[in-house]
Design an enzyme around this catalytic site. Structure first.
Site, mmCIF file in Angstrom:
data_model
loop_
_atom_site.group_PDB
_atom_site.id
_atom_site.type_symbol
_atom_site.label_atom_id
_atom_site.label_comp_id
_atom_site.label_asym_id
_atom_site.label_seq_id
_atom_site.Cartn_x
_atom_site.Cartn_y
_atom_site.Cartn_z
ATOM 1 N N MET A 171 -0.133 6.007 5.015
ATOM 2 C CA MET A 171 0.487 5.775 5.616
ATOM 3 C C MET A 171 1.664 4.149 4.335
ATOM 4 O O MET A 171 2.685 5.306 4.791
ATOM 5 C CB MET A 171 -0.588 4.371 6.474
ATOM 6 N N HIS B 285 -9.182 10.367 16.366
ATOM 7 C CA HIS B 285 -8.786 9.737 15.064
ATOM 8 C C HIS B 285 -9.193 11.039 13.873
ATOM 9 O O HIS B 285 -9.912 11.550 14.374
ATOM 10 C CB HIS B 285 -8.519 8.648 14.204
ATOM 11 N N HIS B 286 -8.763 11.286 12.846
ATOM 12 C CA HIS B 286 -9.045 11.905 11.273
ATOM 13 C C HIS B 286 -10.006 11.769 11.045
ATOM 14 O O HIS B 286 -10.573 9.893 11.233
ATOM 15 C CB HIS B 286 -7.480 11.996 10.768
ATOM 16 N N LYS C 249 -10.368 7.119 9.285
ATOM 17 C CA LYS C 249 -10.278 5.993 10.158
ATOM 18 C C LYS C 249 -11.850 5.113 9.879
ATOM 19 O O LYS C 249 -12.785 5.713 10.218
ATOM 20 C CB LYS C 249 -9.792 6.203 10.967
ATOM 21 N N GLY D 246 1.004 -4.114 10.708
ATOM 22 C CA GLY D 246 0.811 -2.656 11.787
ATOM 23 C C GLY D 246 -0.890 -2.212 11.584
ATOM 24 O O GLY D 246 -1.942 -1.403 12.162
ATOM 25 N N THR E 212 -5.275 0.582 19.059
ATOM 26 C CA THR E 212 -4.419 1.017 20.289
ATOM 27 C C THR E 212 -5.033 1.303 21.774
ATOM 28 O O THR E 212 -5.269 0.518 22.424
ATOM 29 C CB THR E 212 -3.723 2.290 19.892
ATOM 30 N N GLY F 5 -0.798 4.744 -0.623
ATOM 31 C CA GLY F 5 -1.534 5.289 0.745
ATOM 32 C C GLY F 5 -1.129 6.415 1.447
ATOM 33 O O GLY F 5 0.187 6.472 1.393
ATOM 34 N N PRO G 97 -0.559 -3.285 17.247
ATOM 35 C CA PRO G 97 -1.889 -2.790 17.104
ATOM 36 C C PRO G 97 -1.674 -1.144 16.783
ATOM 37 O O PRO G 97 -2.348 -0.457 16.412
ATOM 38 C CB PRO G 97 -3.465 -2.377 18.248
ATOM 39 N N GLY H 108 0.728 -1.306 0.214
ATOM 40 C CA GLY H 108 0.349 0.561 0.206
ATOM 41 C C GLY H 108 0.559 0.892 0.618
ATOM 42 O O GLY H 108 0.579 2.496 1.049
#
Length: 268
Positions: free
Chosen positions: A13, A155-156, A159, A98, A166, A11, A123, A8
């Site tokens: 990340m 989070h943004h 997500k 992850g 986490t 993207g 996580p 990926g």
């Protein structure tokens, strides 16, 4: 030099991971993938990530570069991660995962994979977050039985899973330390006439908005005092740097399923 594949890579990340691999003098990017049908297939992964040309073109399948990497770093989707695990089992490569939102069945699949190849699954790859995990054990032992416990995460807007992996792991650590079953004591949000709070529950609250990278806060609320253990991540680089650290550590390992507590030497 550890040869890294990034799944990926086009993207948000994925680009951060490419940057982290590029910046680490002990790693080199040799394979980068994107989803089949992507218009970016064939583009240079380094140019997409803003680090300059690396002569590593995006491919649509990990199998296309199976002999060219030592460790895969995967922050994609649960379905893609399981496919990649199967490919790495066949090639004997290690995997740093992850990806969040895995089902129990998919997590069990990672356990099976650990019988054949080395796997790091966490996580959250952040070094700071994993320190927080360790601190939560101590806080739960000292204050858990006499406190109301609440976990808040933010989070943004992009997500897709909630609560975050986490936050759930924070709850699992606290519950395990207190001898509780999180599946039985977790409360995910509150609405309406809920009645008095059950002291043995662990509450979760979720915030989604804007470009928040990641915020996690665990509160141990007792009579007269409140202890908060939390962390704010300002950049995806914290996760990416932790994942690269995990990949380097994993490259020297045989088969087994590990997490970032193992990577950082935080196991007692």
């Amino acid at each position: 030099m550890t040869r890294i594949a990034v799944a990926g890579a086009a993207g948000r990340m994925g680009k951060a991971l490419v940057q982290a691999v590029f910046q680490d003098p002990e790693t080199t990017l040799t394979v980068a993938t994107d989803r089949p049908g992507s218009s970016l297939i064939g583009a240079d992964a380094g140019e997409l990530a803003g680090v300059g040309r690396l002569d590593v073109a995006l491919v649509d399948s990990l199998e296309n570069g199976l002999a060219e990497f030592d460790v895969l770093i995967d922050f994609t989707s649960p379905e893609s991660t399981i496919r990649h695990i199967e490919i790495c089992e066949a090639g004997g490569q290690g995997v740093v995962i992850g990806t969040t939102g895995l089902t129990e069945e998919q997590k069990n699949r990672l356990v099976e994979a650990g019988n054949k190849i080395p796997v790091v699954f966490a996580p959250n790859m952040s070094v700071g977050v994993n320190l927080i995990f360790k601190l939560l054990e101590t806080a739960a032992r000292v204050m858990g039985e006499d406190s109301d416990i609440e976990i808040v995460e933010a989070h943004h807007r992009h997500k897709v899973d909630a609560p975050s992996g986490t936050a759930l792991h924070m709850g699992e650590i606290i519950a395990d330390t207190l001898g509780r079953d999180l599946s039985q004591c977790a409360v995910y949000g509150r609405e309406g006439h809920t009645g008095a709070r059950d002291k043995d529950t662990i509450g979760f609250s979720t915030i989604r908005g804007g470009d928040i990278v990641g915020e996690h806060n665990a509160m141990f609320i007792a009579e007269g005092e409140r202890v908060e253990i939390g962390i704010r991540s300002a950049s995806r680089a914290t996760y990416a740097n932790g994942a690269v650290r995990g990949a380097k550590w994993l490259a020297a390992k045989g088969k087994g399923l590990f997490d970032m507590q193992d990577v950082l030497g935080l196991r007692e």
